[in-house]
Design a protein around this motif. Structure first.
Motif, PDB file in Angstrom:
ATOM      1  N   THR A 112       0.894  -1.249   0.034  1.00 26.52           N
ATOM      2  CA  THR A 112       0.024  -0.070   0.030  1.00 26.52           C
ATOM      3  C   THR A 112       0.717   1.323   0.041  1.00 26.52           C
ATOM      4  OG1 THR A 112       0.129   0.267   2.343  1.00 26.52           O
ATOM      5  CG2 THR A 112      -1.728  -1.110   1.239  1.00 26.52           C
ATOM      6  N   ASP A 134      -8.602  13.254  -1.836  1.00 26.21           N
ATOM      7  CA  ASP A 134      -9.821  12.681  -0.907  1.00 26.21           C
ATOM      8  C   ASP A 134     -10.618  11.320  -1.636  1.00 26.21           C
ATOM      9  OD1 ASP A 134     -12.509  12.270   0.230  1.00 26.21           O
ATOM     10  OD2 ASP A 134     -12.393  14.152   0.809  1.00 26.21           O
ATOM     11  N   VAL A 135     -10.385  10.172  -1.293  1.00 25.68           N
ATOM     12  CA  VAL A 135     -10.694   9.148  -2.108  1.00 25.68           C
ATOM     13  C   VAL A 135     -12.495   8.672  -1.650  1.00 25.68           C
ATOM     14  CG1 VAL A 135      -8.654   8.268  -2.350  1.00 25.68           C
ATOM     15  CG2 VAL A 135     -10.050   7.291  -0.367  1.00 25.68           C
ATOM     16  N   THR A 177      -3.295  10.330   0.088  1.00 25.99           N
ATOM     17  CA  THR A 177      -4.698   9.696   0.292  1.00 25.99           C
ATOM     18  C   THR A 177      -5.383  10.030   1.478  1.00 25.99           C
ATOM     19  OG1 THR A 177      -4.222   7.696   0.349  1.00 25.99           O
ATOM     20  CG2 THR A 177      -4.368   8.541  -1.796  1.00 25.99           C
ATOM     21  N   TYR A 178      -6.556  10.265   1.778  1.00 28.69           N
ATOM     22  CA  TYR A 178      -7.210  10.201   2.864  1.00 28.69           C
ATOM     23  C   TYR A 178      -8.678   9.842   2.832  1.00 28.69           C
ATOM     24  CZ  TYR A 178      -9.701  14.737   2.229  1.00 28.69           C
ATOM     25  OH  TYR A 178     -10.717  15.613   1.753  1.00 28.69           O
ATOM     26  N   CYS A 179      -9.303   9.221   3.916  1.00 29.67           N
ATOM     27  CA  CYS A 179     -10.571   8.751   3.802  1.00 29.67           C
ATOM     28  C   CYS A 179     -11.115   8.897   5.344  1.00 29.67           C
ATOM     29  CB  CYS A 179     -10.885   7.496   3.147  1.00 29.67           C
ATOM     30  SG  CYS A 179      -9.977   6.174   4.099  1.00 29.67           S
ATOM     31  N   CYS A 185      -8.518   3.907   1.700  1.00 32.95           N
ATOM     32  CA  CYS A 185      -7.072   4.317   1.401  1.00 32.95           C
ATOM     33  C   CYS A 185      -6.011   3.266   0.823  1.00 32.95           C
ATOM     34  CB  CYS A 185      -6.432   5.194   2.037  1.00 32.95           C
ATOM     35  SG  CYS A 185      -6.984   6.997   2.298  1.00 32.95           S
ATOM     36  N   SER A 189      -4.609   3.559  -2.473  1.00 29.60           N
ATOM     37  CA  SER A 189      -2.940   3.690  -2.698  1.00 29.60           C
ATOM     38  C   SER A 189      -2.433   2.411  -3.427  1.00 29.60           C
ATOM     39  CB  SER A 189      -2.450   3.825  -1.079  1.00 29.60           C
ATOM     40  OG  SER A 189      -2.384   2.714  -0.366  1.00 29.60           O
ATOM     41  N   GLN A 202      -0.539   7.461   2.570  1.00 30.18           N
ATOM     42  CA  GLN A 202      -1.959   7.577   3.082  1.00 30.18           C
ATOM     43  C   GLN A 202      -2.022   8.057   4.399  1.00 30.18           C
ATOM     44  OE1 GLN A 202      -2.143   3.060   2.163  1.00 30.18           O
ATOM     45  NE2 GLN A 202      -3.507   3.239   4.123  1.00 30.18           N
ATOM     46  N   GLY A 206      -7.005   7.886   9.331  1.00 32.72           N
ATOM     47  CA  GLY A 206      -8.105   8.575   8.594  1.00 32.72           C
ATOM     48  C   GLY A 206      -8.417   9.882   9.100  1.00 32.72           C
TER      49      GLY A 206
END
Length: 320
Positions: A112, A134-135, A177-179, A185, A189, A202, A206
């Protein structure tokens, strides 16, 4: 004194007989008087559960005692009342629906993006060589997102893979990336790395963990959560409201589900329009015969529909 806790967690790990595990896990959760929603798959565990501090502690102790979940981390919120009404544990093909089921291509247990702790994310996010991605889905980032983050026009996370071409222009950047809690992520990722993005990170834990450990700095708005709270505050440093009412355009932080169960859209609506529209997103939904009673919260417990036994058996309905 804390009345209840709500636990948010996930773990990518191999569960040999996920379907049986799910059935056994439901009985265990009920024995602790927990409520919540847990997804079990052969690839791992994803859940949010709520209950008394004692019940939640007993649950965490049992999970951590299982070597399959040794790396699992719980994010703990103190709440005034349980965040769910019932307890559900369901076996599915993935613990977060992405459509990326080929473990030879996407396997979060093997590869990842680099995990960033909240303070590391905070230190990196505003650099010129960085893109914060933002995913999450539209209704989530419309309620709240990191300042200057790139957002995607997707209805569900399963739409993320189709957006890769739109992200190609960022290949020479560091992608952060973030969630909500980190689970999306892990696959997002991994897919970015598979598609040739070389420098992918990531946010570990989160948005929720970032709020607890970095004060939520520069997270604008509120964070959508998948329980009857619908949203939670994140930013205690420089908070701002960015979402607007679907009906009148006024700034509002309130997220609801449409009162029409056949629509059930997630959207932001101010209190005034909520009262005027009976918690519906449109006039058509307001006039729908199955419209639910709006109590001001915009959260509705799913009521099981009676089984049409004649239809299930392939019989013609009896008419007089």
């Amino acid at each position: 004194m804390t009345k209840y806790n709500t636990l948010l967690y996930y773990c990518y790990t191999t569960i040999a007989d996920g379907e049986q595990f799910a059935a056994d896990h439901l009985k265990f959760c009920k024995s602790l008087n927990l409520t919540g929603r847990i997804i079990v798959a052969d690839e791992g565990l994803n859940g949010t559960v709520s209950g008394s501090p004692e019940s939640c502690q007993a649950y965490m102790n049992a999970i951590k005692a299982d070597e399959r979940f040794a790396t699992l981390e719980f994010k703990i919120d103190e709440v005034d009342e349980p965040s769910f009404v019932k307890m559900h544990v369901r076996y599915k093909s993935e613990i977060v629906h992405s459509g990326l089921r080929n473990p030879n291509i996407i396997n979060p247990q093997q590869k990842t993006g680099k995990h960033l702790e909240p303070q590391e994310f905070l230190a990196m996010k505003d650099r010129d060589d960085v893109v914060v991605l933002d995913v999450r889905s539209n209704y989530e980032h419309s309620l709240g997102k990191f300042k200057n983050a790139v957002t995607l026009d997707i209805e569900n996370f399963r739409d993320f893979p189709a957006m890769i071409n739109e992200l190609a222009k960022y290949k020479d950047k560091k992608i952060l990336t973030y969630c909500t809690g980190g689970i999306k992520c892990e696959k997002a990722s991994a897919l970015l790395l598979h598609e040739g993005f070389s420098d992918v990170y990531q946010l570990h834990g989160g948005i929720i963990k970032y709020g607890k450990e970095a004060g939520g700095e520069d997270f604008e708005g509120k964070c959508y959560v998948f329980d009857n709270r619908l949203s939670v505050e994140v930013n205690s440093v420089n908070p701002v409201v960015i979402s607007t009412c679907r009906n009148c355009g006024k700034t509002t932080p309130k997220m609801i589900n449409c009162a029409n169960p056949e629509c059930n859209e997630h959207f932001t609506q101010c209190n005034e329009c909520g009262e005027a529209m009976d918690g519906c997103c449109s006039d058509a939904c307001k006039e729908h015969p199955r419209k639910r009673v709006y109590d001001g919260t915009g959260y509705y417990v799913k009521v099981p529909q009676p089984v049409n036994t004649a239809k299930k058996a392939g019989l013609q309905p009896v008419t007089e």
